[in-house]
Design an enzyme around this catalytic site. Structure first.
Site, mmCIF file in Angstrom:
data_model
loop_
_atom_site.group_PDB
_atom_site.id
_atom_site.type_symbol
_atom_site.label_atom_id
_atom_site.label_comp_id
_atom_site.label_asym_id
_atom_site.label_seq_id
_atom_site.Cartn_x
_atom_site.Cartn_y
_atom_site.Cartn_z
ATOM 1 N N GLY A 12 0.790 -1.229 0.000
ATOM 2 C CA GLY A 12 0.000 0.000 0.000
ATOM 3 C C GLY A 12 0.817 1.271 0.000
ATOM 4 O O GLY A 12 0.331 2.321 0.407
ATOM 5 N N SER A 13 2.057 1.201 -0.508
ATOM 6 C CA SER A 13 2.848 2.441 -0.502
ATOM 7 C C SER A 13 2.252 3.471 -1.468
ATOM 8 O O SER A 13 2.307 4.673 -1.199
ATOM 9 C CB SER A 13 4.315 2.160 -0.829
ATOM 10 O OG SER A 13 4.471 1.801 -2.174
ATOM 11 N N ASN A 14 1.666 3.019 -2.565
ATOM 12 C CA ASN A 14 1.012 3.977 -3.465
ATOM 13 C C ASN A 14 -0.252 4.548 -2.838
ATOM 14 O O ASN A 14 -0.515 5.748 -2.946
ATOM 15 C CB ASN A 14 0.693 3.325 -4.817
ATOM 16 C CG ASN A 14 1.908 3.301 -5.716
ATOM 17 O OD1 ASN A 14 2.293 4.324 -6.270
ATOM 18 N ND2 ASN A 14 2.543 2.141 -5.830
ATOM 19 N N ILE A 88 -11.023 -6.683 -13.244
ATOM 20 C CA ILE A 88 -12.278 -6.066 -12.791
ATOM 21 C C ILE A 88 -13.423 -6.581 -13.683
ATOM 22 O O ILE A 88 -13.304 -6.560 -14.913
ATOM 23 C CB ILE A 88 -12.186 -4.523 -12.886
ATOM 24 C CG1 ILE A 88 -11.032 -3.989 -12.029
ATOM 25 C CG2 ILE A 88 -13.501 -3.858 -12.488
ATOM 26 C CD1 ILE A 88 -11.155 -4.213 -10.538
ATOM 27 N N ASN A 102 -5.334 2.277 -13.305
ATOM 28 C CA ASN A 102 -4.342 1.367 -12.718
ATOM 29 C C ASN A 102 -2.942 1.941 -12.922
ATOM 30 O O ASN A 102 -2.707 2.728 -13.837
ATOM 31 C CB ASN A 102 -4.431 -0.003 -13.411
ATOM 32 C CG ASN A 102 -3.462 -1.011 -12.839
ATOM 33 O OD1 ASN A 102 -3.279 -1.105 -11.620
ATOM 34 N ND2 ASN A 102 -2.801 -1.775 -13.703
ATOM 35 N N HIS A 104 1.063 0.600 -13.427
ATOM 36 C CA HIS A 104 1.838 -0.605 -13.753
ATOM 37 C C HIS A 104 3.323 -0.240 -13.775
ATOM 38 O O HIS A 104 3.693 0.799 -14.344
ATOM 39 C CB HIS A 104 1.397 -1.150 -15.118
ATOM 40 C CG HIS A 104 2.036 -2.456 -15.440
ATOM 41 N ND1 HIS A 104 1.563 -3.658 -14.945
ATOM 42 C CD2 HIS A 104 3.140 -2.747 -16.162
ATOM 43 C CE1 HIS A 104 2.351 -4.638 -15.372
ATOM 44 N NE2 HIS A 104 3.318 -4.118 -16.106
#
Ligand code: GAR
Length: 190
Positions: A12-14, A88, A102, A104
């Site tokens: 979860g760093s982003n 999704i 998203n 990537h």
């Protein structure tokens, strides 16, 4: 007030970089951080930061309307995937056009597709002795990493660099740019 919902499966760093970026902005609220991994660090981080969060499983996403209904009820301006690795469902994509994005860790279309995530991408980039790599932010469609590209950001690589150096460069690019691109999508007029 613009509302965003983050989906993440890992550290979860982003997600945290996004929270930090908008922390003093009263026009943007991260309403929820949700995860398909009950043990994901991102859920602990969300809890600590007082962001509503929950875990969901495959059935909730693919065999029931639980997540679809959750999105419909909350009606977010953006649904943000940040280290989320499941496809999704079409019904959600159809009903939230241009609202699901998203990030990537490569310059798509290179090093994208099923199985290409996290360190798998970085190992492949290093094995091919690429002279540059980077990140891509794109709309999400029903295929892995194939939605329309919104932006990419590059960084040079040299052959001596190993996995850690590469990871640090990617992290920096992601944390600096994902929140800014999100802001631009939320406020295109600025
Ligand atoms: C990020 O590097 C993101 O680009 C990648 O997962 C990492 C999540 O890190 N996503 C993919 O590989 C998607 N195919 P984080 O949990 O620390 O934000």
């Amino acid at each position: 007030m613009k509302k965003i919902i983050i989906l993440a499966s890992g550290t979860g760093s982003n997600a945290e970089a996004i929270l930090n970026y908008f922390k003093d902005n009263n026009q943007v609220k991260v309403s929820h951080i949700i995860s398909n991994n009950p043990k994901a660090k991102v859920l602990q981080m969300a809890e600590k930061r007082n962001v509503e969060n929950f875990y969901f499983n495959r059935k909730d996403l693919y065999e029931s309307d639980k997540i679809y209904d959750f999105f419909k009820e909350n009606n977010p301006d953006l649904i943000i995937l940040a280290g989320f690795l499941w496809i999704i469902p079409e019904k959600i994509i159809r009903d939230f056009p241009d609202k699901i994005i998203n990030i990537h860790p490569s310059l798509l279309p290179k090093y994208g597709g099923k199985g290409m995530y996290g360190n798998n991408v970085h190992h492949a980039v290093l094995a091919n002795k690429e002279k540059e790599t980077g990140i891509t932010i794109h709309y999400v469609n029903e295929k892995y990493d194939e939605g329309k590209i919104i932006a990419n950001f590059k960084t040079p690589l040299n052959p001596e660099e190993g996995l850690n150096a590469l990871l640090m460069k990617i992290r920096k690019l992601e944390h600096e740019n994902y929140p800014k691109v999100i802001e631009q999508l939320l406020f295109p007029e600025i």
